[in-house]
Every structure is written in structure tokens, then in C-alpha cells.
Design a protein around this motif. Structure first.
Motif, mmCIF file in Angstrom:
data_model
loop_
_atom_site.group_PDB
_atom_site.id
_atom_site.type_symbol
_atom_site.label_atom_id
_atom_site.label_comp_id
_atom_site.label_asym_id
_atom_site.label_seq_id
_atom_site.Cartn_x
_atom_site.Cartn_y
_atom_site.Cartn_z
ATOM 1 N N MET A 124 3.426 45.627 -26.652
ATOM 2 C CA MET A 124 3.682 46.959 -27.169
ATOM 3 C C MET A 124 2.360 47.652 -27.494
ATOM 4 O O MET A 124 1.417 47.040 -27.968
ATOM 5 C CB MET A 124 4.532 46.877 -28.444
ATOM 6 N N THR A 125 2.328 48.902 -27.232
ATOM 7 C CA THR A 125 1.086 49.629 -27.515
ATOM 8 C C THR A 125 1.180 50.372 -28.851
ATOM 9 O O THR A 125 2.257 50.483 -29.426
ATOM 10 C CB THR A 125 0.781 50.647 -26.401
ATOM 11 N N ASP A 126 0.003 50.811 -29.314
ATOM 12 C CA ASP A 126 -0.086 51.450 -30.633
ATOM 13 C C ASP A 126 0.776 52.692 -30.756
ATOM 14 O O ASP A 126 1.247 53.037 -31.826
ATOM 15 C CB ASP A 126 -1.553 51.797 -30.953
ATOM 16 N N SER A 127 1.009 53.369 -29.607
ATOM 17 C CA SER A 127 1.707 54.643 -29.675
ATOM 18 C C SER A 127 3.166 54.501 -30.073
ATOM 19 O O SER A 127 3.764 55.439 -30.539
ATOM 20 C CB SER A 127 1.625 55.372 -28.324
ATOM 21 N N HIS A 128 3.768 53.301 -29.849
ATOM 22 C CA HIS A 128 5.171 53.128 -30.148
ATOM 23 C C HIS A 128 5.462 52.912 -31.601
ATOM 24 O O HIS A 128 6.510 53.256 -32.082
ATOM 25 C CB HIS A 128 5.740 51.918 -29.383
ATOM 26 N N VAL A 129 4.570 52.248 -32.282
ATOM 27 C CA VAL A 129 4.839 51.871 -33.661
ATOM 28 C C VAL A 129 3.914 52.645 -34.602
ATOM 29 O O VAL A 129 2.694 52.572 -34.429
ATOM 30 C CB VAL A 129 4.631 50.357 -33.866
ATOM 31 N N ALA A 130 4.526 53.362 -35.518
ATOM 32 C CA ALA A 130 3.707 54.144 -36.432
ATOM 33 C C ALA A 130 2.899 53.216 -37.311
ATOM 34 O O ALA A 130 3.405 52.204 -37.784
ATOM 35 C CB ALA A 130 4.602 55.035 -37.293
ATOM 36 N N ALA B 216 0.541 51.348 -36.445
ATOM 37 C CA ALA B 216 0.034 50.138 -35.773
ATOM 38 C C ALA B 216 -1.464 50.256 -35.580
ATOM 39 O O ALA B 216 -1.981 51.372 -35.466
ATOM 40 C CB ALA B 216 0.722 49.981 -34.414
ATOM 41 N N PRO B 217 -2.169 49.139 -35.572
ATOM 42 C CA PRO B 217 -3.632 49.203 -35.431
ATOM 43 C C PRO B 217 -4.030 49.676 -34.032
ATOM 44 O O PRO B 217 -3.337 49.385 -33.052
ATOM 45 C CB PRO B 217 -4.054 47.746 -35.662
ATOM 46 N N ALA B 218 -5.105 50.425 -33.956
ATOM 47 C CA ALA B 218 -5.636 50.844 -32.645
ATOM 48 C C ALA B 218 -6.149 49.619 -31.912
ATOM 49 O O ALA B 218 -6.790 48.772 -32.514
ATOM 50 C CB ALA B 218 -6.775 51.864 -32.843
ATOM 51 N N LEU B 219 -5.797 49.518 -30.646
ATOM 52 C CA LEU B 219 -6.172 48.326 -29.893
ATOM 53 C C LEU B 219 -7.627 48.352 -29.513
ATOM 54 O O LEU B 219 -8.163 49.404 -29.137
ATOM 55 C CB LEU B 219 -5.324 48.219 -28.617
ATOM 56 N N ASP B 220 -8.189 47.179 -29.564
ATOM 57 C CA ASP B 220 -9.543 46.999 -29.057
ATOM 58 C C ASP B 220 -9.503 47.215 -27.544
ATOM 59 O O ASP B 220 -8.585 46.711 -26.858
ATOM 60 C CB ASP B 220 -9.980 45.556 -29.368
ATOM 61 N N PRO B 221 -10.424 47.970 -26.981
ATOM 62 C CA PRO B 221 -10.389 48.213 -25.527
ATOM 63 C C PRO B 221 -10.406 46.916 -24.707
ATOM 64 O O PRO B 221 -9.809 46.856 -23.616
ATOM 65 C CB PRO B 221 -11.680 49.019 -25.293
ATOM 66 N N ALA B 222 -11.035 45.874 -25.282
ATOM 67 C CA ALA B 222 -11.079 44.599 -24.548
ATOM 68 C C ALA B 222 -9.676 44.009 -24.409
ATOM 69 O O ALA B 222 -9.316 43.437 -23.369
ATOM 70 C CB ALA B 222 -11.986 43.602 -25.282
ATOM 71 N N LEU B 223 -8.886 44.180 -25.451
ATOM 72 C CA LEU B 223 -7.508 43.671 -25.413
ATOM 73 C C LEU B 223 -6.645 44.534 -24.507
ATOM 74 O O LEU B 223 -5.816 44.046 -23.751
ATOM 75 C CB LEU B 223 -6.942 43.651 -26.844
#
Lengths: 226, 694
Positions: B1-7, B9-16
Motif C-alpha cells: 500500500m502506498t502513502d496516498s491511501h492511508v491518511a 501514513a509515513p512518506a516512503l523512502d524512495p529506495a523502498l
């Protein structure tokens, strides 16, 4: 469920429905019992069962995937069950004297759909041809090399996916170079409606079904029907 | 799941984010990409303005079109598409819903292991299916081969049945032929015997007439009687030849090998045959013979061969010579008779050796022969272990050669048997038997049962051998050549040293031997030869007997002839015309010899013999059986009470011989059975040599 071949008996159409159902549920034993008991057991021939049940069911499986009614996994499972059923039919088929003609059967390079090729190879084998079946995705170079040294009367090439027609375009000239006079048969879903292409490639024989292939091969190689 | 779906939620590291399989796309109504997220750009190569179907694996575009169609109308979940992910075809699960005219799409690429695993499984299954076909085809090929073999087997079986029935037919025919041949042989023997009696009368009486015994004949009468006699002699010769031949054919002729010098043989032959060479233009020449050449074979039979060949040659030679030779060739001896006579066409070579197979021709017609000389000579040569051959040129002459071993094979084998030393591991069995062939048969049977044969051809050598060794058993032929072993048997039983040795008496069911077994001293065929009669009487006289001869015969002519033969001799003939009268006369007058007719009207010769032998007054009197008749098979052995077992030579089989001998040995407690503890002795059917190792 419709049967595109009008020759199929009503009972076989019903049998196919039951078989397909068992196939998609992954009930291998049930599916086999249907073929052996309701098929052979009630006097249907191996050819009929192969044509009206197995081949048609497999075609429907493809359509169901196309409609996203089944997953890839289910499709593979269904194919595997049909392979086993085919093996049982082959084993129970009556003994036919060999006609002495040698056939090499293969899927073109990249073609992974093996089932239609297997159907055709079994039909030729049970009709008395001496069939050497090479299976899915046979590299063109190896195939040409093999045919150079073998006393083969007919090469059968199977293409299911349209994008594999390119492989057919590459393979035939290589084979022709190695064995200029060899008779070549091409078939499979991808070949339907490709008569002009096949003719330009120098294909000797085309067939939509395994039965057509057997009839054509007999005529081409001058073998009496047995 | 990406950050945009869950309010929140932590911003993903670009490496991940770079590892994500999830991508988002927005498509317009025409299926053209209007927006792609970074994952879609990276993994699928998607870019705004690109048709969505370009991302598809070739051939699967239709399913992508179908997805867009469905999604424009509502929510679609988990739609499987084949897309090229990182340049590799992969299965992608897509969910989508309408967005304006277009479609918003969320996709997850399935990990390549799943698809790969399925492909691998597929390939494995293909492999298994291929193997299955190979096996299945092999099985079918085998089944077909089996069918072919079964068919071939059936065919063979059929032809085999054919062969079997053919065999049966042949066997039947063979039997018919053998029966016919037997009938012929019996007929010949019977007829010949029937001929002999009247012939005997004619010969005897004509001789009496010519001798002038009653009163001298006139010259003319003498001539006539001589003709009668010559004719009767010829007829007698024919009958004798016939009898010899039928004897040889039925295998009843006995071989009597002896040692003799070739030179003596030829000398005797010369003396015998010179009178036959009556033509002045034909010389009978006997070639010189190697004085060192010594033969060991049947003298009488060789002599008969030579006589037949020479008289034959003389018959068909009008001028020139008949040349007789006898020489050694390697281990063989060759008797040759060469003539300068009419010769024989090669086409007739086979014919002349057939009975009565005479060739038509003027000389042949003029020369009366029996037609039996050559067939008989060939039979006799075969009995000597040899052959008789002919070479001839028509009009030039013939050469007959009889080739046979210098030492008769039976003699050689027998000498080897006699000369061998005792094997301590095998119990010796003394076999008193004059017939070498029979001894070889015993040797074979007994060797298999773990015994060894010690042969004795007469009672004298048997006595000598008994002084040296103690056999496990004695097999005794009661009728030995020229002697009866009766007294030997009682001798054995009376001597305490040998009384306990089991004795097996062997007899033949031939009447001659049976009669002898019952005490007959001689067995003569009629007509009785005068010289022979006198010789016999003289030999009896030497034993100090008196000079009375009792003739028991119901044929008056026979009695008359014997009486006349002995007219001027020192013997008195006492006649008895029946068995009863004969027995009474024998008791009363105590003759020195009894001539007993085998076939009497009132009783059989056996009865007479029994009575004579039962009475101490007559037991010692030698009896000569005289017969002109072939007799029926009759009566059981009367020897059983005197012997442990009685064997019949006719029924002598391996099993019978071994079983009887073993039974006798077990009964007597000797042989291999006695070497084991009592009770450990196996069942009678166990071969005696099988000892249990301890």
C-alpha cells in the motif's frame, strides 16, 4: 457452452460441461472418471473424446481466462488435468499397425502452449504414424539441425499465439535450408486466417483440427487409411 | 500500500518505493495513458500519450481492451493481464473504476517466482507426459509383439499338431510294417522248420538207399537216388540260408568271437571250397596271407561270408579266375573276392543285396542260387561290425569286399572291462553271463547304482574270481554257452563261504533256453545230423556211460531214422512214442542219453523234463531236445525257489534291474545299505550310493 464442431453428440456436449466443471474445480479424479467411465465406458471413441471433450474444453478454458472468469493458475491446472486425461486416452487407444511414415512434431520457438501440439501429435501417432514429439518452444536452429540428419517424412509445427507467427517465419526457411524437400504442416490457433502467410512460407499442409491434420498427412504421404 | 491511501501514513523512502510492484495509471476514453506514477514509468515503461495496450504481452491486447470496457461502466477487481514488466512477460492483477470518460487503474505485478513456478511445473508435466507416451508406446509395441508371437506360436502349434499326427501315422505305419515283417520272419522260420522234417526224411532215406544198407541199387537207380538227394540238398541249403537270415534279421543270432590265424582260416576255406571250382576255365586263387595276421571275431560267420561270396563268384564266372584275399588295413581286415565273370550293372548294386533280388540274365537263369547268399553275407558282415561292398563292371567282373574290425568291437570293449582294476569305492557285483552285450547293459545299469561289474563268461572263471573277491551279489545267467549253471548255483548255496551272497538268476524266455534251464543238455534242430549224433554219443561214452539211446518221439519216421543211423554203431536204440512211455523207459533202462522231441502229443517236453529231473534215478541222464517246430511262449519260471530273484532278459530294464538287485541286497543285508546303520537304510527306491554325509 457451445460446441463449435457440429459432429459432437449431445451426450458428449453434456460430458464436456461436466468435465470442464470438474477441471476448473481442480478435481482431477472426477474429471478422469468422466472421460474414462462416461466417455470410453459408454462406447465413445478416443478420437471423439479428444475432439469433442478435451480439445473443446481447453478452448473454453482459454476463453474463460480471456473473460477473466478464471485465473492463470486455474488455466494451468485445467491444462494439466487435460494432459493426464489425454495420456489415459492414448494408453487405451486401440493398437494400429505402423504405416512407416516418420513425423517430427514441435511448437515453434517461444510457443509455450503445448496442449494443441500434443493433441495433434497423439492423433497422428494413433493413426499409425511414427511420431517424434519435441514439445514446447523448440529452438529453430536445433530443429533444423535435427531434421538434417533424420529420415523424416513430415514436420508438424504448432503456433498458438499470434505473436509467435514471427518464430514460424524464422523457422521455416531454416528448416527448408537443411531439408529442402521435407513436407511441412503448420497449425494452431495463430494460423487460422493466415493462409496467405503460410503459403508464402511454403507450408505444405495446413489443418484446423488434429483430424484434418491426420487426413491431410495421409493424403500427402500416400498412406492408406487404416 | 502506498502513502496516498492511508491518511497519516509515513512518506516512503524512495529506495523502498523502487521495490514496489504496485502502479497507478489514468486512461482517457480512447485507452491512451494520461497519467502514470513513477512505478508505472519505471517498471512498465508507461508514459502519458501512450496507448495502454502497448504495455500488453503481444496477443493479450484483447483482454486489456475488455478491462477498459468493463471499467468504464463500473468497478472491476482482480482482472488478470499479461503485461511486459521490466521487459519480461508477467501476470498483473488490475482493479479499475470509471474516472470521467476514462478509467483509473491500480495494478499489482505478481512476483515473477509465481509465474515462473507455474511455467516450471508445466514444463515438468510436459516432460512426464512425454515419458508417459514413450512408455505407453513401448507397452503397446510389446503388446503387439506379444500378439505377433502368440500368432506365430499358434501357427507353430498348428504345424506341430500336424507333425505330431503325421508322426502318429508314421508310427502306426511303422508298426504295421514291423508286424508284417515279424509275421514274415515267423512264417519263414515256421515254414523252414516244416520243410526240414520231410527233408530230413528224404536226405536220410536216400543216403540209406545209396549206401545199399538193405540191398544194393542198380546203376540207374543209384543215379536217380543221387538226383533226389542233390535236389534235397539244394532245398536244404535254401532252408538253412533262410533260417540264418531270419535269425540275423531278428537279432537272435549269437555272436561267438574267438581268436584264430588268418592263414589257418584261408587254408580251411581252400579245402572246403576247392570241390566247388568245377569249371576247367575258372581258377580259384587264394592269395598269400600274412602269417602274423590274427583275428578275433566270429570265425563261423566270417567263414559263411567267404563261402557265400566265393560260391557266388564261381557261379557267375565262365572263364578266368576267382581271387580271394584277406589282409589287414589299419585296425580293419578286408576280405576280397574278385572275379572275371559277367559283372553287375551299377543300377543293380542295391538289388543284389535284397532277398531273392536276382538279376535276369542267361547266366543268372542257368545258375540256380537261393537268392539269399549276398543278403545273408551283408547281414553277417554287419554283425562283425563291418560292411560288405561291391564294385563291378558289366562284362568284366566284380569285386566284393567285406571290411570289418580285426578284433570285434565287443571283444575289445569286453577285454577293457575284464582288465580294469577294482574300484574300492564301488561294491563289486559278479556277473556270470556269456553274452557280452548283456554284460555291457549290466555295467551301465549297475554303474548308475554305484556298483561295478566283475564279468565272468563261464562258471569256471566265476569260481576263480570268487576265490579272489567277495562280491555284494552275483547275477547268474542260468543258460551259459555250452553249460548250464545249475550246479554252480547249488554249489554256491552249499558252500558256507558263499551261501549268503545273494544270487540273481537271469533267464531268457526263449524256449530253447527255457528248456535248457529245465535241465536239457542240448537243443538240436531237426533234422538231426548223423555225425553230430555219433559225436555226442562218443563224448558221453568217454564219461563211462552205457550205450543205450532212448528216443522219445511220436513221429515214427523220426524214430526210424535215428534207429537206422545207429544201426551199425555200438548203440542200442530204445523207442518211446509218448512222453509217459519215455519217462517209464528212462527209469527202467537207464539210457546213456535221451533224445526228446519237444512237441509231443500227450505232454510237453517240460513235463517230461520235470519228471526226469525230479527222479534221482533219471536226474543224471543227459537230455537232448529235438524239435522241428517254433514253439509258443508259455509257462512261468520254475527257478524262483532256487534264487533270490529271477530276471527275464526280455524285460530287462534299467529300473527293473537296479530295483531287483537293490531289493535283493537289502534283503540280504549287504551292499551299500549294510554300510549304514540298520534303520538308516533308505527306502528301496533310494539309489544305494547316496550316503548321508555326517
Amino acid at each position: 457452452v457451445d460446441c463449435s464442431a457440429p459432429a459432437c453428440a449431445e451426450e458428449l456436449v453434456a460430458l464436456r460441461g461436466a468435465y470442464l466443471d470438474a477441471q476448473l474445480r481442480g478435481e482431477r479424479r472426477e474429471a478422469l472418471a468422466l472421460i474414462v467411465e462416461r466417455g470410453l465406458g459408454r462406447g465413445f471413441g478416443v478420437d471423439e473424446l479428444r475432439r469433442c471433450v478435451l480439445a473443446e474444453a481447453q478452448r473454453e478454458v482459454g476463453q474463460l481466462w480471456q473473460q477473466n472468469a478464471i485465473s492463470v493458475a486455474q488455466e494451468h491446472l485445467a491444462t494439466a488435468i487435460s494432459q493426464v486425461a489425454l495420456a489415459h486416452l492414448y494408453d487405451r487407444a486401440p493398437l494400429v499397425p505402423r504405416n512407416g511414415k516418420r513425423v517430427v512434431f514441435a511448437c515453434v520457438e517461444g510457443e509455450l502452449h503445448e496442449f494443441p501440439a500434443r493433441l495433434a501429435a497423439d492423433a497422428l501417432d494413433l493413426a499409425g504414424f511414427d511420431v517424434r514429439y519435441l514439445g514446447a518452444s523448440v529452438p529453430s536452429v536445433h530443429l533444423a539441425e535435427l531434421l538434417r540428419s533424420d529420415g523424416v517424412d513430415l514436420l508438424g509445427l504448432s503456433v498458438t499465439m499470434a505473436f509467435n507467427l514471427d518464430a514460424l517465419r524464422r523457422t521455416i526457411p531454416l528448416v527448408r535450408a537443411a531439408s529442402p524437400t521435407l513436407a511441412i504442416a503448420a497449425g494452431g490457433d495463430a494460423c487460422i486466417g493466415q493462409d496467405a502467410l503460410l503459403k508464402s512460407l511454403g507450408v505444405t499442409l495446413t489443418a484446423a483440427t488434429a483430424e484434418q491434420l491426420v487426413t491431410g498427412a495421409r493424403r500427402l504421404l500416400g498412406v492408406e487409411s487404416s | 500500500m502506498t502513502d496516498s491511501h492511508v491518511a497519516g501514513a509515513p512518506a516512503l523512502d524512495p529506495a523502498l518505493l523502487a521495490l514496489s510492484r504496485e502502479f497507478r495509471l489514468e486512461l482517457d476514453a480512447g485507452g491512451v495513458i494520461t497519467c502514470a506514477d513513477p512505478v508505472a514509468e519505471r517498471a512498465l515503461g508507461a508514459a502519458p500519450g501512450m496507448r495502454f495496450t502497448r504495455l500488453c504481452v503481444p496477443g493479450t491486447e484483447a483482454k486489456a481492451e475488455a478491462l477498459m470496457q468493463h471499467a468504464r461502466r463500473g468497478v472491476v477487481r482482480d482482472w488478470e493481464l499479461g503485461l511486459t514488466v521490466s521487459s519480461v512477460p508477467a501476470t498483473v492483477l488490475c482493479s479499475a473504476l470509471p474516472r470521467g470518460d476514462g478509467v483509473q487503474l491500480l495494478g499489482v505485478a505478481l512476483p515473477s517466482q509465481y509465474g515462473g513456478a507455474i511455467e516450471q511445473l508445466n514444463a515438468s508435466m510436459d516432460e512426464v507426459v512425454r515419458l508417459n507416451r514413450d512408455l505407453s508406446r513401448q507397452r503397446k509395441d510389446l503388446a503387439q509383439k506379444h500378439d505377433e508371437l502368440s500368432r506365430a506360436y499358434r501357427d507353430l502349434d498348428d504345424s506341430n499338431r500336424g507333425v505330431v499326427s503325421l508322426h502318429a501315422e508314421l508310427a502306426e505305419r511303422n508298426q504295421t510294417l514291423r508286424r508284417a515283417s515279424d509275421v514274415k520272419t515267423r512264417l519263414v522260420a515256421n515254414v523252414s522248420h516244416e520243410f526240414r522234417t520231410p527233408l530230413h526224411t528224404i536226405l536220410g532215406l536216400s543216403r540209406l538207399l545209396m549206401d545199399g544198407a538193405d540191398e544194393p541199387l542198380s546203376q540207374e537207380q543209384h543215379k536217380q537216388v543221387r538226383f533226389i538227394r542233390t535236389a534235397a540238398e539244394e532245398l536244404s541249403q535254401l532252408v538253412n540260408d533262410l533260417l540264418d537270415l531270419s535269425k540275423a534279421e531278428s537279432g537272435k543270432a549269437i555272436l561267438r568271437p574267438e581268436g584264430f590265424d588268418a592263414r589257418d582260416f584261408i587254408a580251411a576255406l581252400r579245402g572246403m571250397l576247392r570241390p566247388l571250382a568245377s569249371r576247367p576255365d575258372v581258377a580259384l586263387v587264394f592269395e598269400d596271407v600274412d602269417p602274423a595276421l590274427r583275428l578275433e571275431t566270429d570265425h563261423g560267420k566270417l567263414s559263411q561270408i567267404a563261402r557265400n561270396l566265393i560260391s557266388n563268384a564261381l557261379k557267375f564266372t565262365e572263364r578266368g579266375e576267382v581271387r580271394v584275399g584277406l589282409r589287414a588295413e589299419g585296425p580293419d581286415v578286408v576280405l576280397s573276392v574278385e572275379d572275371t565273370g559277367v559283372g553287375i550293372d551299377e543300377a543293380h548294386f542295391a538289388l543284389i543285396f535284397e532277398e531273392f533280388g536276382q538279376i535276369e540274365g542267361p547266366l543268372q537263369r542257368a545258375q540256380k542260387g537261393t537268392g539269399l547268399g549276398l543278403p545273408l553275407a551283408r547281414r553277417l558282415a554287419e554283425m562283425l561290425g563291418g560292411t560288405l561292398r561291391v564294385e563291378s563292371t558289366l562284362g568284366t567282373g566284380s569285386l566284393f569286399t567285406a571290411r570289418f574290425p580285426r578284433v570285434h568291437p565287443e571283444v575289445r570293449e569286453f577285454s577293457a572291462l575284464e582288465a580294469r582294476s577294482l574300484d574300492p569305492a564301488r561294491a563289486p557285483v559278479l556277473v556270470v553271463e556269456d553274452d557280452r552285450k548283456t554284460i555291457f547293459i549290466y555295467e551301465k545299469f549297475l554303474a548308475m547304482a554305484g556298483f561295478q561289474v566283475v564279468p565272468a563268461r563261464d562258471t569256471q572263471s566265476a569260481r576263480r574270481l570268487l576265490a579272489e573277491l567277495r562280491p555284494a551279489a552275483i547275477v547268474l545267467d542260468i543258460m551259459l554257452d555250452g553249460e548250464s549253471s545249475w550246479s554252480f548255483l547249488s554249489e554256491l548255496k552249499q558252500d558256507p563261504r558263499t551261501a549268503d551272497i545273494p544270487v540273481l538268476v537271469v533267464t531268457v524266455t526263449s524256449r530253447e533256453q527255457k528248456a535248457r534251464a529245465l535241465g536239457a543238455d542240448e537243443f538240436w534242430l531237426k533234422p538231426v545230423d548223423q555225425d553230430r549224433l555219433l559225436r555226442k554219443l562218443r563224448s558221453l561214452q568217454l564219461r563211462g556211460a552205457t550205450s543205450k539211446v532212448l528216443v522219445i518221439d511220436d513221429d515214427e519216421r523220426a524214430r526210424y531214422l535215428i534207429k537206422r543211423f545207429l544201426d551199425k554203431s555200438p548203440y542200442t536204440v530204445i523207442e518211446a512214442d509218448s512222453g509217459q512211455a519215455g519217462v517209464a523207459a528212462a527209469r527202467a533202462v537207464q539210457p546213456s542219453v535221451i533224445l526228446l522231441d519237444f512237441l509231443l502229443q500227450d505232454v510237453t517236453a517240460f513235463d517230461v523234463l520235470d519228471e526226469l529231473k525230479a527222479d534221482p534215478r533219471t536226474r543224471h541222464i543227459p537230455v537232448v531236445i529235438v524239435t522241428s517246430h517254433a514253439l509258443d511262449d508259455e509257462q512261468r519260471e520254475r527257478l524262483a525257489s532256487h534264487a533270490e530273484a529271477v530276471l527275464s532278459k526280455e524285460n530287462l530294464s534299467r529300473e527293473l534291474a537296479i530295483n531287483r538287485i537293490r531289493d535283493a541286497l537289502v534283503k540280504a543285508g549287504v551292499g551299500a545299505g549294510a554300510q549304514e546303520p540298520r534303520g538308516a537304510t533308505g527306502a528301496p527306491s533310494q539309489p544305494v550310493r547316496q550316503e548321508v554325509p555326517r
